[in-house]
Motif scaffolding. Structure first.
Motif, short mmCIF file in Angstrom:
data_model
loop_
_atom_site.label_atom_id
_atom_site.label_comp_id
_atom_site.label_asym_id
_atom_site.label_seq_id
_atom_site.Cartn_x
_atom_site.Cartn_y
_atom_site.Cartn_z
N UNK A 117 38.78 -4.53 39.24
CA UNK A 117 38.07 -4.40 37.97
C UNK A 117 39.08 -4.01 36.88
N UNK A 118 38.99 -4.68 35.76
CA UNK A 118 39.89 -4.40 34.63
C UNK A 118 39.04 -4.21 33.37
N UNK A 119 39.27 -3.11 32.65
CA UNK A 119 38.57 -2.88 31.39
C UNK A 119 39.14 -3.80 30.32
N UNK A 120 38.23 -4.39 29.55
CA UNK A 120 38.63 -5.18 28.39
C UNK A 120 37.77 -4.75 27.21
N UNK A 121 38.35 -4.77 26.01
CA UNK A 121 37.63 -4.29 24.84
C UNK A 121 37.48 -5.41 23.81
N UNK A 122 36.23 -5.68 23.46
CA UNK A 122 35.89 -6.66 22.43
C UNK A 122 35.73 -5.92 21.11
N UNK A 123 36.52 -6.30 20.11
CA UNK A 123 36.45 -5.68 18.79
C UNK A 123 36.18 -6.78 17.78
N UNK A 124 35.09 -6.65 17.06
CA UNK A 124 34.73 -7.66 16.06
C UNK A 124 34.96 -7.13 14.67
N UNK A 180 37.55 -16.12 28.58
CA UNK A 180 36.18 -15.71 28.31
C UNK A 180 35.99 -15.61 26.80
N UNK A 181 34.93 -16.23 26.32
CA UNK A 181 34.56 -16.18 24.91
C UNK A 181 33.44 -15.16 24.76
N UNK A 182 33.73 -14.03 24.16
CA UNK A 182 32.75 -12.97 23.98
C UNK A 182 32.08 -12.99 22.63
N UNK A 183 32.12 -14.12 21.93
CA UNK A 183 31.59 -14.18 20.56
C UNK A 183 30.09 -13.91 20.49
N UNK A 184 29.35 -14.11 21.57
CA UNK A 184 27.91 -13.86 21.55
C UNK A 184 27.56 -12.43 21.96
N UNK A 185 28.56 -11.64 22.31
CA UNK A 185 28.34 -10.27 22.77
C UNK A 185 28.70 -9.27 21.67
N UNK A 186 28.08 -8.08 21.71
CA UNK A 186 28.45 -7.06 20.73
C UNK A 186 29.81 -6.44 21.04
N UNK A 187 30.42 -5.84 20.04
CA UNK A 187 31.68 -5.13 20.25
C UNK A 187 31.49 -4.05 21.31
#
Length: 79
Positions: free
Chosen positions: A72-79, A50-57
């Motif tokens: 369900x698994x938590x994942x954290x996007x950090x920019x 999954x590419x989360x580049x268009x989503x906010x942190x």
């Protein structure tokens, strides 16, 4: 992996029996962010990116669902 990620995550999982599988990304409010796929799958090991580049942190949920269970698994996007 990796988790936290920036901005691409690779998710590995195993399917034990043939069936209809859906994989989605949700935010913590339960709002649908992205559908990764929704199709029939054979038993085996799989990997999805999954590419989360268009989503906010922030924190997201990867949700894998079949006819009888939900993972369900938590994942954290950090920019």
């Amino acid at each position: 992996f990796p988790n936290p990620f920036n901005p691409i995550i690779n998710i590995e999982y195993e399917i034990l029996s043939y069936g209809f599988i859906s994989a989605n990304i949700l935010n913590l409010r339960g709002q649908h962010i992205d559908e990764l796929y929704s199709e029939y799958k054979k038993p085996g090991n799989y990997s999805i990116t999954w590419d989360g580049s268009l989503q906010p942190s922030g924190m997201y949920l990867f949700v894998l669902e079949n006819n009888s269970s939900v993972l369900a698994q938590k994942i954290m996007l950090v920019k």
